[in-house]
Design a protein around this motif. Structure first.
Motif, PDB file in Angstrom:
ATOM      1  N   ALA A   1      -8.862 -15.187  46.739  1.00  0.00           N
ATOM      2  CA  ALA A   1      -8.172 -13.997  47.217  1.00  0.00           C
ATOM      3  C   ALA A   1      -8.610 -13.608  48.617  1.00  0.00           C
ATOM      4  O   ALA A   1      -7.824 -13.058  49.394  1.00  0.00           O
ATOM      5  CB  ALA A   1      -8.419 -12.834  46.259  1.00  0.00           C
ATOM      6  N   SER A   2      -9.848 -13.884  48.973  1.00  0.00           N
ATOM      7  CA  SER A   2     -10.335 -13.506  50.298  1.00  0.00           C
ATOM      8  C   SER A   2      -9.622 -14.287  51.395  1.00  0.00           C
ATOM      9  O   SER A   2      -9.413 -13.770  52.504  1.00  0.00           O
ATOM     10  CB  SER A   2     -11.848 -13.709  50.389  1.00  0.00           C
ATOM     11  N   ILE A   3      -9.236 -15.533  51.121  1.00  0.00           N
ATOM     12  CA  ILE A   3      -8.447 -16.300  52.086  1.00  0.00           C
ATOM     13  C   ILE A   3      -7.129 -15.579  52.347  1.00  0.00           C
ATOM     14  O   ILE A   3      -6.693 -15.420  53.491  1.00  0.00           O
ATOM     15  CB  ILE A   3      -8.187 -17.725  51.569  1.00  0.00           C
ATOM     16  N   ALA A   4      -6.495 -15.130  51.270  1.00  0.00           N
ATOM     17  CA  ALA A   4      -5.232 -14.420  51.402  1.00  0.00           C
ATOM     18  C   ALA A   4      -5.409 -13.063  52.061  1.00  0.00           C
ATOM     19  O   ALA A   4      -4.526 -12.596  52.776  1.00  0.00           O
ATOM     20  CB  ALA A   4      -4.599 -14.252  50.027  1.00  0.00           C
ATOM     21  N   ALA A   5      -6.544 -12.409  51.815  1.00  0.00           N
ATOM     22  CA  ALA A   5      -6.803 -11.119  52.460  1.00  0.00           C
ATOM     23  C   ALA A   5      -6.823 -11.278  53.972  1.00  0.00           C
ATOM     24  O   ALA A   5      -6.274 -10.448  54.707  1.00  0.00           O
ATOM     25  CB  ALA A   5      -8.127 -10.548  51.964  1.00  0.00           C
ATOM     26  N   GLY A   6      -7.437 -12.361  54.446  1.00  0.00           N
ATOM     27  CA  GLY A   6      -7.430 -12.622  55.877  1.00  0.00           C
ATOM     28  C   GLY A   6      -6.022 -12.841  56.401  1.00  0.00           C
ATOM     29  O   GLY A   6      -5.650 -12.335  57.466  1.00  0.00           O
ATOM     30  N   ALA A   7      -5.207 -13.604  55.649  1.00  0.00           N
ATOM     31  CA  ALA A   7      -3.821 -13.835  56.051  1.00  0.00           C
ATOM     32  C   ALA A   7      -3.040 -12.528  56.065  1.00  0.00           C
ATOM     33  O   ALA A   7      -2.239 -12.270  56.981  1.00  0.00           O
ATOM     34  CB  ALA A   7      -3.162 -14.832  55.095  1.00  0.00           C
ATOM     35  N   PHE A   8      -3.276 -11.692  55.076  1.00  0.00           N
ATOM     36  CA  PHE A   8      -2.552 -10.424  54.960  1.00  0.00           C
ATOM     37  C   PHE A   8      -2.872  -9.499  56.126  1.00  0.00           C
ATOM     38  O   PHE A   8      -1.974  -8.953  56.780  1.00  0.00           O
ATOM     39  CB  PHE A   8      -2.934  -9.765  53.629  1.00  0.00           C
ATOM     40  N   VAL A   9      -4.153  -9.321  56.423  1.00  0.00           N
ATOM     41  CA  VAL A   9      -4.558  -8.423  57.503  1.00  0.00           C
ATOM     42  C   VAL A   9      -4.080  -8.947  58.855  1.00  0.00           C
ATOM     43  O   VAL A   9      -3.585  -8.181  59.697  1.00  0.00           O
ATOM     44  CB  VAL A   9      -6.095  -8.244  57.508  1.00  0.00           C
ATOM     45  N   SER A  10      -4.194 -10.263  59.073  1.00  0.00           N
ATOM     46  CA  SER A  10      -3.742 -10.814  60.354  1.00  0.00           C
ATOM     47  C   SER A  10      -2.232 -10.684  60.517  1.00  0.00           C
ATOM     48  O   SER A  10      -1.734 -10.529  61.638  1.00  0.00           O
ATOM     49  CB  SER A  10      -4.169 -12.282  60.486  1.00  0.00           C
ATOM     50  N   SER A  11      -1.482 -10.719  59.405  1.00  0.00           N
ATOM     51  CA  SER A  11      -0.038 -10.499  59.490  1.00  0.00           C
ATOM     52  C   SER A  11       0.280  -9.046  59.804  1.00  0.00           C
ATOM     53  O   SER A  11       1.191  -8.748  60.582  1.00  0.00           O
ATOM     54  CB  SER A  11       0.648 -10.914  58.185  1.00  0.00           C
ATOM     55  N   LEU A  12      -0.456  -8.124  59.196  1.00  0.00           N
ATOM     56  CA  LEU A  12      -0.240  -6.703  59.486  1.00  0.00           C
ATOM     57  C   LEU A  12      -0.461  -6.397  60.962  1.00  0.00           C
ATOM     58  O   LEU A  12       0.189  -5.517  61.532  1.00  0.00           O
ATOM     59  CB  LEU A  12      -1.176  -5.838  58.634  1.00  0.00           C
ATOM     60  N   LEU A  13      -1.389  -7.114  61.580  1.00  0.00           N
ATOM     61  CA  LEU A  13      -1.723  -6.885  62.988  1.00  0.00           C
ATOM     62  C   LEU A  13      -1.132  -7.972  63.883  1.00  0.00           C
ATOM     63  O   LEU A  13      -1.698  -8.313  64.917  1.00  0.00           O
ATOM     64  CB  LEU A  13      -3.246  -6.840  63.156  1.00  0.00           C
ATOM     65  N   SER A  14       0.021  -8.504  63.481  1.00  0.00           N
ATOM     66  CA  SER A  14       0.587  -9.679  64.157  1.00  0.00           C
ATOM     67  C   SER A  14       1.500  -9.347  65.332  1.00  0.00           C
ATOM     68  O   SER A  14       2.107 -10.247  65.896  1.00  0.00           O
ATOM     69  CB  SER A  14       1.370 -10.525  63.143  1.00  0.00           C
ATOM     70  N   GLY A  15       1.603  -8.074  65.696  1.00  0.00           N
ATOM     71  CA  GLY A  15       2.463  -7.715  66.817  1.00  0.00           C
ATOM     72  C   GLY A  15       2.191  -8.525  68.068  1.00  0.00           C
ATOM     73  O   GLY A  15       3.107  -9.140  68.637  1.00  0.00           O
ATOM     74  N   PRO A  16       0.938  -8.599  68.540  1.00  0.00           N
ATOM     75  CA  PRO A  16       0.647  -9.401  69.739  1.00  0.00           C
ATOM     76  C   PRO A  16       0.918 -10.892  69.537  1.00  0.00           C
ATOM     77  O   PRO A  16       1.306 -11.585  70.484  1.00  0.00           O
ATOM     78  CB  PRO A  16      -0.849  -9.139  69.974  1.00  0.00           C
ATOM     79  N   VAL A  17       0.713 -11.408  68.330  1.00  0.00           N
ATOM     80  CA  VAL A  17       0.943 -12.831  68.068  1.00  0.00           C
ATOM     81  C   VAL A  17       2.397 -13.197  68.316  1.00  0.00           C
ATOM     82  O   VAL A  17       2.711 -14.256  68.875  1.00  0.00           O
ATOM     83  CB  VAL A  17       0.530 -13.184  66.620  1.00  0.00           C
ATOM     84  N   GLY A  18       3.310 -12.313  67.937  1.00  0.00           N
ATOM     85  CA  GLY A  18       4.732 -12.581  68.119  1.00  0.00           C
ATOM     86  C   GLY A  18       5.162 -12.633  69.566  1.00  0.00           C
ATOM     87  O   GLY A  18       6.255 -13.120  69.864  1.00  0.00           O
TER      88      GLY A  18
END
Length: 441
Positions: A274-291
């Motif tokens: 689950a911790s792997i997914a938690a990292g994916a989830f948080v990075s997606s929530l903060l993905s504005g600059p990535v886009g």
């Protein structure tokens, strides 16, 4: 006052872009169905791993769950991509989803009846993963037809939210369900959640491929191969992902780590996954600059190097556990090493975030640079890479852990990832210079 408005806008721009939902209700329904069914699928994946370990007591047997399905999954991905480029993609996905659903029902039935065997677990997992590969490849080929091209990075980030939810909640919930209710209830819940996938697919419009259609067969496969030979950017991103997943995928080790190294049993297994997914989830929530990143090839390289560093750190944490650091007397399923479990979880969060950022860039590059007429076949190859790499990783981790010790595969793998990825990308200036505003495959 204007300064405050600018600050608020900047803060908002750092969060995930939700415009794809408003732009396409069909995409929104597909996303919801995929998320719920994916959550159920994670319940089954973790439960099968735990059940196999309970039946055999062997980490190698757990690793072989992934390995035995590798060839069928490759065939399914390649042929499913050809089907998606020749027929209505909605119907292809619906038929494949039905096979996935049926295999999960059979798994639940034999477990309720206490007829499960090692052979049954292997066979049903092979069918399930092969059919789900076709669903995933076809669904990914559908998305660019549902939303404008400028929203593809946002759609990829939303996919990270899907992965985060299903993998973060699914494994932890699976560990609790297996511990307190057993395997049969876990599989049954997956059956119920999977029904949502049919709603998302059934309500889609017809999605027939655009351009010249090549019937499924050898010529279709050759056509896809010819395109891939000339698409150096797409080809290199496939290679980089295989490297990362082959040498940095410790999932098959988690049951043994929870049982004998960190303690905590199934709950630790669920927490680590689950911790792997938690990292994916948080990075997606903060993905504005990535886009808004244009140099997506360079972004892939940096994200994977961070991923390799996280794997190395995970190996060091496990090495500390093997030396008995911070351990209570007699670490076992009921006596966890809490300090090192927390440290291991942190390394997996970083790994999940880095892998998700890489995935956003890779998905966007693939969907933007590949023509629609061949997108199904390239998505099929992409799904084979994304799901096949971890299976090779399970083999690498399982065999090396059997020959050495549990902490050595991630430690060595992290160094291999950093070295190989840095070397390959620095040898490809075209990939490093890839511009998202002028996508070239």
């Amino acid at each position: 006052m204007p300064d405050r408005v600018v600050i608020k806008r900047l803060r908002r721009d750092h969060f995930i872009d939700l415009r794809p939902f408003a732009a396409s209700p069909a995409f929104a329904r597909l996303w919801i169905g995929s998320t719920l069914s994916g959550l159920g699928g994670q319940l089954t994946i973790v439960a099968v791993m735990l059940q196999m370990y309970a039946l055999t007591g062997s980490t190698f047997a757990v690793a072989m769950i992934a390995v035995t399905g590798l060839v069928p999954m490759i065939i399914a991905g390649l042929y499913g991509g050809m089907l998606a480029d020749a027929f209505d993609r909605r119907m292809v996905a619906l038929i494949a989803a039905t096979i996935t659903f049926a295999s999960t029902v059979v798994l639940a039935v034999i477990t309720w009846g206490q007829w499960e065997t090692v052979a049954w677990l292997y066979a049903l997992t092979i069918v399930n993963s092969a059919a789900n590969t076709v669903v995933s490849a076809t669904r990914a080929a559908i998305v660019p037809r549902l939303i404008p091209s400028d929203l593809l990075p946002a759609a990829s980030a939303l996919n990270g939210i899907t992965v985060g939810i299903m993998v973060m909640v699914g494994p932890a919930l699976a560990g609790v369900l297996v511990a307190f209710t057993g395997y049969a209830w876990t599989y049954t819940i997956d059956v119920v959640l999977m029904l949502s996938l049919f709603v998302g697919l059934w309500t889609l419009p017809s999605v027939r491929p655009e351009g010249v259609i090549v019937r499924p067969g050898l010529e279709s496969l050759k056509d896809g191969w010819r395109f891939l030979k000339g698409a150096s950017n797409i080809r290199l991103q496939f290679i980089l992902d295989i490297i990362a997943m082959t040498f940095g995928q410790p999932l098959a080790l988690f049951p043994a780590i929870g049982a004998i190294l960190l303690g905590g049993g199934p709950i630790t297994t669920g927490l680590l996954t689950a911790s792997i997914a938690a990292g994916a989830f948080v990075s997606s929530l903060l993905s504005g600059p990535v886009g808004r990143v244009r140099r997506q090839g360079l972004g892939i390289e940096r994200a994977i190097v961070v991923y390799g560093g996280a794997m190395t750190a995970f190996g060091l944490v496990l090495g500390a556990a093997a030396l008995g650091w911070f351990a209570p007397v007699g670490v076992d399923e009921n006596t966890p090493n809490v300090v090192l479990i927390v440290a291991a979880v942190i390394t997996m969060i970083v790994a999940g975030a880095a892998d998700n950022v890489s995935s956003i860039f890779r998905n966007t590059m693939l969907q933007a640079a590949v023509p629609d007429a061949i997108r199904g076949r390239l998505q099929g190859v992409f799904i084979v890479v994304v799901t096949g790499g971890p299976r090779l990783g399970a083999l690498y981790a399982g065999v090396l852990a059997t020959l050495t010790t549990l902490w050595f595969p991630p430690l060595l793998g992290g160094f291999v990832i950093i070295g190989l990825v840095s070397l390959l990308v620095r040898s490809s200036p075209r990939f490093r210079a890839y511009d998202a505003e002028h996508p070239v495959p």
